[in-house]
Scaffold this motif. Structure first.
Motif, mmCIF file in Angstrom:
data_model
loop_
_atom_site.group_PDB
_atom_site.id
_atom_site.type_symbol
_atom_site.label_atom_id
_atom_site.label_comp_id
_atom_site.label_asym_id
_atom_site.label_seq_id
_atom_site.Cartn_x
_atom_site.Cartn_y
_atom_site.Cartn_z
ATOM 1 N N THR A 40 0.844 -1.189 0.000
ATOM 2 C CA THR A 40 0.000 0.000 0.000
ATOM 3 C C THR A 40 0.882 1.242 0.000
ATOM 4 N N GLU A 41 0.256 2.381 -0.132
ATOM 5 C CA GLU A 41 0.992 3.644 -0.099
ATOM 6 C C GLU A 41 1.767 3.812 1.214
ATOM 7 N N PRO A 42 1.191 3.502 2.377
ATOM 8 C CA PRO A 42 1.975 3.585 3.622
ATOM 9 C C PRO A 42 3.202 2.659 3.624
ATOM 10 N N ASP A 43 3.084 1.500 2.984
ATOM 11 C CA ASP A 43 4.239 0.597 2.874
ATOM 12 C C ASP A 43 5.353 1.252 2.068
ATOM 13 N N VAL A 44 4.978 1.913 0.976
ATOM 14 C CA VAL A 44 5.949 2.599 0.123
ATOM 15 C C VAL A 44 6.596 3.744 0.902
ATOM 16 N N GLU A 45 5.790 4.478 1.662
ATOM 17 C CA GLU A 45 6.328 5.574 2.485
ATOM 18 C C GLU A 45 7.306 5.029 3.521
#
Length: 137
Positions: A40-45
């Motif tokens: 997810t986007e939080p994982d990428v962040e």
């Protein structure tokens, strides 16, 4: 998104992302029916935070601790908020100190490159090649 897209977006290799999963820094949010890692986007962040800590010399355990602090601070019910903010301030100070050290190393490296560059035009041989000995004298 799958690991390949995450690698493209973060500039990290597939192997590095898998390693960060293996050591527990980033765990994919889900798996596809075919078993592919899904992020997810939080994982990428999260991977972005890790990537920026690495050149500053932070160790895996420090990365793990900082990520836990950031997770806790983003939670609405962070009962240890003041403690976490104090520790975050310590990480910030350490990052600033390491950036200062790197800036000092970069100044030395740039000075060295400038010294070499200054020798190049004056010491070119007739064939255009530069003798390694001539450039350092």
């Amino acid at each position: 998104m799958q690991i390949g897209e995450v690698a493209d977006r973060t500039g990290l290799s597939l192997r590095t992302i898998r390693y960060y999963e293996e050591v527990g820094l980033v765990v994919p949010s889900a798996r596809s029916q075919g078993g592919f890692r899904l992020y997810t986007e939080p994982d990428v962040e999260r991977l972005g935070v890790i990537k920026r800590m690495k050149p500053l010399g932070f160790q895996l355990e420090e990365m793990r601790e900082l990520l836990a602090i950031l997770d806790a601070l983003s939670a609405a019910d962070d009962v240890d908020r003041d403690e976490h903010l104090d520790r975050l301030a310590q990480f910030h100070a350490a990052a600033e100190e390491r950036c200062d050290e790197l800036r000092g190393q970069l100044r030395i490296a740039e000075d060295f490159a400038s010294t070499l560059r200054a020798h190049l035009p004056a010491h070119r041989s007739a064939g255009g090649a530069v003798s390694p000995v001539d450039t350092l004298t």
